[in-house]
Write a protein that holds these residues in place. Structure first.
Motif, PDB file in Angstrom:
ATOM      1  N   LEU A   6       0.835  -1.190   0.000  1.00  0.00           N
ATOM      2  CA  LEU A   6       0.000   0.000   0.000  1.00  0.00           C
ATOM      3  C   LEU A   6       0.874   1.245   0.000  1.00  0.00           C
ATOM      4  CD1 LEU A   6      -2.544  -1.255   2.605  1.00  0.00           C
ATOM      5  CD2 LEU A   6      -3.193  -0.395   0.375  1.00  0.00           C
ATOM      6  N   GLN A   7       0.495   2.207  -0.835  1.00  0.00           N
ATOM      7  CA  GLN A   7       1.256   3.447  -0.932  1.00  0.00           C
ATOM      8  C   GLN A   7       0.333   4.616  -0.594  1.00  0.00           C
ATOM      9  OE1 GLN A   7       2.601   4.471  -4.890  1.00  0.00           O
ATOM     10  NE2 GLN A   7       4.157   5.862  -4.118  1.00  0.00           N
ATOM     11  N   LEU A   8       0.813   5.510   0.259  1.00  0.00           N
ATOM     12  CA  LEU A   8       0.025   6.675   0.637  1.00  0.00           C
ATOM     13  C   LEU A   8      -0.040   7.657  -0.519  1.00  0.00           C
ATOM     14  CD1 LEU A   8      -1.464   8.247   2.905  1.00  0.00           C
ATOM     15  CD2 LEU A   8       0.752   9.264   3.475  1.00  0.00           C
ATOM     16  N   LEU A   9      -1.267   8.009  -0.940  1.00  0.00           N
ATOM     17  CA  LEU A   9      -1.471   9.003  -1.982  1.00  0.00           C
ATOM     18  C   LEU A   9      -1.549  10.404  -1.399  1.00  0.00           C
ATOM     19  CD1 LEU A   9      -4.189   7.645  -4.434  1.00  0.00           C
ATOM     20  CD2 LEU A   9      -1.813   8.192  -4.972  1.00  0.00           C
ATOM     21  N   LEU A  10      -2.352  10.550  -0.361  1.00  0.00           N
ATOM     22  CA  LEU A  10      -2.535  11.854   0.261  1.00  0.00           C
ATOM     23  C   LEU A  10      -3.229  11.680   1.597  1.00  0.00           C
ATOM     24  CD1 LEU A  10      -5.793  12.375  -0.256  1.00  0.00           C
ATOM     25  CD2 LEU A  10      -5.014  13.069  -2.507  1.00  0.00           C
TER      26      LEU A  10
END
Lengths: 113, 115
Positions: free
Chosen positions: A44-48
């Motif tokens: 999982l990658q943080l977008l905002l």
């Protein structure tokens, strides 16, 4: 208790057209809100994130989201979809003063060439 | 922010056996979290693991089924015990992002299939 509802399980857009992924939340306290992206077989990658500062939040890769308290919404948008945007997107709420995250069920974004 | 190495990335296991999943973080962190993502579902928090104390489990998860170890500030394991096909899921670990009071970093996940 807090909850997150992602209104669409699957969204399909053509490359170059706008993206809208919808999220509504419920929280008893002032929440922090996040959008995460999960590419196939990737973490999982943080977008905002929204943390009670500006209500319009800009993230990575041209994504942005607007916190609307009156509508309890935190929709994710992007002006022009790219093929690399195809992934699963999760709206997440964090209760103030807590480390606990509550995830939405996810929206799968497909981008058509 | 911290980088997490999680392994194995995937496994296929026989029912009744156990699998231990490892997460290694490249910096010291106080709290680590373990999540489960069942097929077609969202992420659900299993437990919070603090170094030097017992893990705190969420409702519906018990230590006998999901024992967790946290021997130091950079490492944790989650064991899925006495597996059944219903345990087939993606399991992820997570830590708070360094220097960020709100964000989290996630491992790449372990895709478990129980046959």
């Amino acid at each position: 208790a807090q909850s997150v509802t992602q209104l669409d399980s699957h969204v399909s857009v053509s490359e170059g057209t706008p993206v809208l992924l919808r999220c509504n939340y419920s929280s008893s306290y002032s929440p922090s809100l996040f959008w995460y992206v999960q590419h196939p077989n990737k973490g999982l990658q943080l977008l905002l994130k929204y943390t009670s500062a500006a209500t319009l939040v800009k993230g990575i890769n041209g994504f942005e989201a607007e916190f609307k308290k009156s509508e309890t919404s935190f929709h994710l948008t992007k002006p022009s979809a790219h093929m690399s945007d195809a992934a699963e997107y999760f709206c997440v709420v964090r209760k103030a003063g807590s480390y606990q995250l509550t995830f939405g069920k996810g929206t799968k974004l497909s981008v058509i060439p | 922010s911290a980088v997490i190495s999680q392994k194995p990335s995937r496994d296929i296991c026989q029912r009744g056996t156990s699998l231990t999943i490892q997460c290694q973080v490249d910096s010291q962190v106080t709290m680590m979290f373990w999540y489960r993502q069942q097929p077609g579902q969202s992420l659900t928090l299993i437990a919070t693991a603090n170094q030097g104390s017992e893990a705190t489990y969420e409702s519906g998860f018990v230590i006998d089924k999901f024992p967790i170890s946290r021997p130091n500030l950079t490492f944790s394991t989650l064991t899925v015990s006495n597996m059944s096909p219903e345990d087939s899921s993606i399991y992820l670990c997570s830590v708070p992002r360094t220097g960020d009071n709100y964000g989290y970093t996630f491992g790449s996940g372990t895709r478990l299939t129980v046959v």
